[in-house]
Design a protein around this motif. Structure first.
Motif, PDB file in Angstrom:
ATOM      1  N   GLU A  98       0.822  -1.211   0.000  1.00 43.77           N
ATOM      2  CA  GLU A  98       0.000   0.000   0.000  1.00 43.77           C
ATOM      3  C   GLU A  98       0.855   1.260   0.000  1.00 43.77           C
ATOM      4  N   TYR A  99       1.957   1.227   0.742  1.00 39.26           N
ATOM      5  CA  TYR A  99       2.795   2.412   0.921  1.00 39.26           C
ATOM      6  C   TYR A  99       4.260   2.043   0.737  1.00 39.26           C
ATOM      7  N   VAL A 100       4.994   2.991   0.197  1.00 48.92           N
ATOM      8  CA  VAL A 100       6.460   2.937   0.242  1.00 48.92           C
ATOM      9  C   VAL A 100       6.902   4.211   0.941  1.00 48.92           C
ATOM     10  N   PHE A 101       7.669   4.063   2.016  1.00 49.50           N
ATOM     11  CA  PHE A 101       8.149   5.192   2.802  1.00 49.50           C
ATOM     12  C   PHE A 101       9.598   5.470   2.405  1.00 49.50           C
ATOM     13  N   GLY A 102       9.925   6.737   2.141  1.00 50.65           N
ATOM     14  CA  GLY A 102      11.320   6.975   1.784  1.00 50.65           C
ATOM     15  C   GLY A 102      11.614   8.382   1.327  1.00 50.65           C
TER      16      GLY A 102
ATOM     17  N   SER B 157      -0.498   2.389  -8.109  1.00 47.60           N
ATOM     18  CA  SER B 157      -1.525   2.506  -7.070  1.00 47.60           C
ATOM     19  C   SER B 157      -0.905   2.640  -5.686  1.00 47.60           C
ATOM     20  N   ILE B 158       0.381   2.362  -5.583  1.00 50.46           N
ATOM     21  CA  ILE B 158       1.083   2.463  -4.306  1.00 50.46           C
ATOM     22  C   ILE B 158       1.303   3.933  -3.964  1.00 50.46           C
ATOM     23  N   GLN B 159       1.053   4.283  -2.706  1.00 54.46           N
ATOM     24  CA  GLN B 159       1.277   5.658  -2.272  1.00 54.46           C
ATOM     25  C   GLN B 159       2.700   5.798  -1.756  1.00 54.46           C
ATOM     26  N   PHE B 160       3.473   6.690  -2.383  1.00 59.61           N
ATOM     27  CA  PHE B 160       4.824   6.974  -1.895  1.00 59.61           C
ATOM     28  C   PHE B 160       4.734   8.091  -0.856  1.00 59.61           C
ATOM     29  N   ILE B 161       5.264   7.830   0.324  1.00 58.54           N
ATOM     30  CA  ILE B 161       5.234   8.815   1.398  1.00 58.54           C
ATOM     31  C   ILE B 161       6.641   9.355   1.603  1.00 58.54           C
ATOM     32  N   THR B 162       6.806  10.612   1.237  1.00 59.43           N
ATOM     33  CA  THR B 162       8.103  11.267   1.376  1.00 59.43           C
ATOM     34  C   THR B 162       8.332  11.626   2.841  1.00 59.43           C
ATOM     35  N   THR B 163       9.379  11.072   3.427  1.00 63.78           N
ATOM     36  CA  THR B 163       9.696  11.334   4.831  1.00 63.78           C
ATOM     37  C   THR B 163      10.818  12.367   4.913  1.00 63.78           C
ATOM     38  N   ARG B 164      11.132  12.801   6.131  1.00 61.18           N
ATOM     39  CA  ARG B 164      12.168  13.808   6.312  1.00 61.18           C
ATOM     40  C   ARG B 164      13.529  13.221   6.658  1.00 61.18           C
ATOM     41  N   HIS B 165      13.560  11.911   6.889  1.00 59.81           N
ATOM     42  CA  HIS B 165      14.813  11.218   7.180  1.00 59.81           C
ATOM     43  C   HIS B 165      14.588   9.741   6.876  1.00 59.81           C
ATOM     44  N   GLU B 166      15.628   9.100   6.356  1.00 58.94           N
ATOM     45  CA  GLU B 166      15.488   7.685   6.003  1.00 58.94           C
ATOM     46  C   GLU B 166      15.210   6.813   7.224  1.00 58.94           C
ATOM     47  N   GLN B 167      15.759   7.175   8.383  1.00 57.33           N
ATOM     48  CA  GLN B 167      15.476   6.388   9.582  1.00 57.33           C
ATOM     49  C   GLN B 167      13.984   6.390   9.885  1.00 57.33           C
ATOM     50  N   GLY B 168      13.347   7.567   9.734  1.00 58.45           N
ATOM     51  CA  GLY B 168      11.906   7.647   9.923  1.00 58.45           C
ATOM     52  C   GLY B 168      11.164   6.740   8.956  1.00 58.45           C
ATOM     53  N   ALA B 169      11.617   6.694   7.709  1.00 60.91           N
ATOM     54  CA  ALA B 169      10.977   5.833   6.707  1.00 60.91           C
ATOM     55  C   ALA B 169      11.051   4.368   7.123  1.00 60.91           C
ATOM     56  N   ALA B 170      12.218   3.944   7.600  1.00 54.75           N
ATOM     57  CA  ALA B 170      12.384   2.548   8.007  1.00 54.75           C
ATOM     58  C   ALA B 170      11.540   2.220   9.232  1.00 54.75           C
ATOM     59  N   PHE B 171      11.462   3.152  10.184  1.00 54.66           N
ATOM     60  CA  PHE B 171      10.625   2.921  11.363  1.00 54.66           C
ATOM     61  C   PHE B 171       9.152   2.815  10.975  1.00 54.66           C
ATOM     62  N   MET B 172       8.713   3.633  10.013  1.00 51.01           N
ATOM     63  CA  MET B 172       7.329   3.545   9.557  1.00 51.01           C
ATOM     64  C   MET B 172       7.057   2.174   8.943  1.00 51.01           C
TER      65      MET B 172
ATOM     66  N   ALA C  15       4.796  -7.172   4.953  1.00 48.77           N
ATOM     67  CA  ALA C  15       6.050  -6.432   4.950  1.00 48.77           C
ATOM     68  C   ALA C  15       5.829  -4.956   4.629  1.00 48.77           C
ATOM     69  N   GLY C  16       6.309  -4.088   5.505  1.00 42.06           N
ATOM     70  CA  GLY C  16       6.386  -2.671   5.182  1.00 42.06           C
ATOM     71  C   GLY C  16       7.566  -2.442   4.260  1.00 42.06           C
ATOM     72  N   VAL C  17       7.469  -1.435   3.404  1.00 45.04           N
ATOM     73  CA  VAL C  17       8.507  -1.184   2.399  1.00 45.04           C
ATOM     74  C   VAL C  17       9.066   0.216   2.576  1.00 45.04           C
ATOM     75  N   CYS C  18      10.395   0.315   2.597  1.00 49.80           N
ATOM     76  CA  CYS C  18      11.056   1.613   2.665  1.00 49.80           C
ATOM     77  C   CYS C  18      12.085   1.720   1.543  1.00 49.80           C
ATOM     78  N   LEU C  19      12.348   2.953   1.122  1.00 51.15           N
ATOM     79  CA  LEU C  19      13.207   3.207  -0.033  1.00 51.15           C
ATOM     80  C   LEU C  19      14.195   4.315   0.295  1.00 51.15           C
ATOM     81  N   SER C  20      15.436   4.108  -0.096  1.00 50.68           N
ATOM     82  CA  SER C  20      16.437   5.172   0.036  1.00 50.68           C
ATOM     83  C   SER C  20      17.310   5.180  -1.203  1.00 50.68           C
ATOM     84  N   THR C  21      18.125   6.215  -1.293  1.00 43.05           N
ATOM     85  CA  THR C  21      19.168   6.218  -2.293  1.00 43.05           C
ATOM     86  C   THR C  21      20.376   5.478  -1.716  1.00 43.05           C
TER      87      THR C  21
END
Length: 545
Positions: A17-21, A38-53, A64-70
């Motif tokens: 449903e979501y990719v945090f990153g 259809s997946i909602q990308f949620i732009t976070t303010r720090h990659e650690q926050g994305a992984a915790f989400m 599985a929750g999904v997180c994305l970084s460079t």
């Protein structure tokens, strides 16, 4: 279609449903593919926050929750949350951008071997080097992440591979069949339970992951066996239940320690050693143990089961119940502890001291939260009090990280909880230290419309470390700091800010804050002198049962 587009199609097939990153140069193709998804990308303010989400999303849903970084610093920022998910047994898939394969053999800007770097903190890590393998890699990643024990998986996507053309389709995953315990192990466990005079159940997060709460409550009730839960097993039996002895896991003696002192059998159900070391409750290694879980027991000198019942937990408990008869057995000694435990909890109900005692803060918080509402506890001294005094009717309504136990999880975790359960009240409980580690994600919460309350235990320092230093050395060092004005900080971000100025303020402030349609922050001064007082009292706990 390029590899990035196939990757996103595979994520869609997995029900993501979501990719945090965060966006970065090396994940541009993945971001472009997500734009049409259809997946909602949620732009976070720090990659650690994305992984915790992603971590808390996985823990609450079982998916599985999904997180994305460079690459480079984005990937290293991601690692703390990935490690937290892995040790807390939360399913997570981390995707990182990477330099092209044409420049991995030389010194290259921001290049790190991310597959090697993520290996110690994941169940599996790999790199896509052939576009045609993408579907297989994604399916394998989700299968590994979501299989018992769940955890984190990492996929590295070089930028030139992401842009390459590819043909293919997602691989559909089938259901994982349950495994069932052997009759021999069930018979062995049933005989030991029938013979025990003072059995005690110790339940962990594995029972929650296995959705075994209802069966476990039935099992304990029918056999009249008291139940203690780990920090991460809260709510697996409703806390008003007459057999519930609430949480175990503090690093010092507590009333429940007497239960372990007196027991002649511990029935460990869905218990992971990482949640609470058996050396703490079985230091001599002489307590007989029955291990009931989906996975075999870990090796530990203080945890050597007389029977290992490995398979579906609910089925195993039902089969043991068929073979057990404890009619006529005396009341287990541990039940005598319940009155003392409840009396200690209720002692703070009318305390009017200010700054507010941590027990009173937690007591009042419990009064305003419904049975299904969710609190996410950060890590610090307040976590000890949340574990000991915040009691749950249902599983997954008090989320505590006690595997990796990373500070900064509460605010990102609350965002994920609100996304999963938008109709429930959500409170992030944090110390002032943990708050400042990921408070930037409150902007994310405001932007995506996930209102929740952040309750700050404000003591102007790293309270848990002060507690430990005072215990060990009789003094503390290097733990004090200053804070911004948390009310003005919240208001500057467009949030609601509150400051508690008397004990009587807390409940009405919480009630008002929970009614807001934007995130709210409550600054609550805490009297952590209670920490050392508790240590002194716990040292005086004597087992009279």
């Amino acid at each position: 279609m390029n590899t990035a587009e196939l990757l996103v199609r595979c994520l869609e097939a997995e029900g993501v449903e979501y990719v945090f990153g965060l966006p970065g140069e090396e994940n541009l193709h993945v971001l472009e593919a997500l734009k049409a998804s259809s997946i909602q990308f949620i732009t976070t303010r720090h990659e650690q926050g994305a992984a915790f989400m992603a971590d808390v999303y996985g823990r609450l849903t079982g998916r599985a929750g999904v997180c994305l970084s460079t690459l480079g610093p984005g990937a290293t920022n991601l690692m703390t949350g990935v490690a937290d998910a892995n040790l807390d047994c939360a399913p997570l898939v981390a995707i990182t951008g990477q330099v092209g394969t044409d420049r991995m053999h030389i010194e290259s800007h921001q290049y790190l071997d991310l597959v090697a770097m993520f290996a110690p903190v994941t169940k599996w890590t790999t790199q896509i080097v052939r576009p045609s393998n993408t579907a297989e890699i994604v399916r394998k990643a989700f299968k590994i992440a979501q299989s018992e024990k769940p955890g984190a998986v990492h996929i590295d996507v070089p930028e030139n591979i992401a842009a390459m053309p590819v043909q293919g389709n997602p691989i559909r995953g089938g259901d994982i069949e349950k495994t069932y315990a052997s009759f021999h192990s069930i018979e062995k466990a049933a005989i030991a339970i029938n013979d025990a005079k003072n059995p005690l159940i110790l339940v962990g997060n594995g029972a929650i992951r296995a959705h075994a709460s209802e069966m476990l409550t039935k099992f304990a009730t029918r056999l009249n066996i008291p139940v203690a839960n780990t920090f991460m097993g809260k709510g697996v039996i409703p806390y008003p239940h007459p057999l519930a002895l609430w949480s175990v896991g503090l690093q010092q003696r507590d009333y429940i320690s007497c239960g372990f002192d007196q027991t002649d059998l511990v029935i460990a159900i869905g218990y992971d050693l990482i949640e609470y070391s058996p050396k703490k409750w079985n230091p001599k290694g002489d307590i007989p143990i029955i291990h009931i879980s989906v996975t075999p027991a870990e090796i530990d000198r203080s945890y050597i089961p007389v029977a290992e019942v490995v398979g579906d937990i609910s089925d195993a408990l039902q089969e043991i119940l068929y073979r057990c008869d404890r009619d006529g057995k005396p009341e287990p000694h541990a039940l005598e502890l319940r009155a003392e435990i409840r009396e200690d909890y209720a002692h703070y109900a009318k305390d009017a001291g200010f700054p507010i005692k941590p027990q009173k803060i937690v007591y009042d918080l419990r009064q305003v939260m419904g049975a299904d509402d969710i609190v996410i506890s950060d890590v610090g001294a307040h976590k000890m009090w949340m574990a000991r005094h915040y009691h749950c009717h249902c599983p997954n309504t008090c989320i505590i990280s006690n595997g990796f136990a990373a500070m900064g999880i509460a605010i990102p975790g609350a965002i994920a909880a609100k996304l999963v359960h938008p109709a429930r009240k959500i409170v992030a409980v944090t110390g002032d230290g943990g708050f400042m580690m990921n408070c930037q994600e409150l902007e994310t919460a405001l932007r995506i419309g996930t209102p929740f309350v952040t309750l700050i235990f404000n003591d102007g320092g790293y309270g848990l470390i002060e507690w430990k230093q005072e215990n060990q050395f009789g003094h503390s060092n290097f733990i004090k700091f200053t804070n911004p004005d948390f009310v003005r900080f919240a208001e500057s971000m467009g949030l609601k800010g509150y400051r508690v100025e008397s004990c009587e303020d807390l409940i009405p402030t919480l009630q008002e804050a929970l009614e807001q349609d934007v995130p709210a922050v409550i600054d609550c001064p805490v009297d952590y002198r209670e920490n050392l007082k508790f240590t002194q009292r716990s040292g005086e706990v004597s087992c009279t049962i």
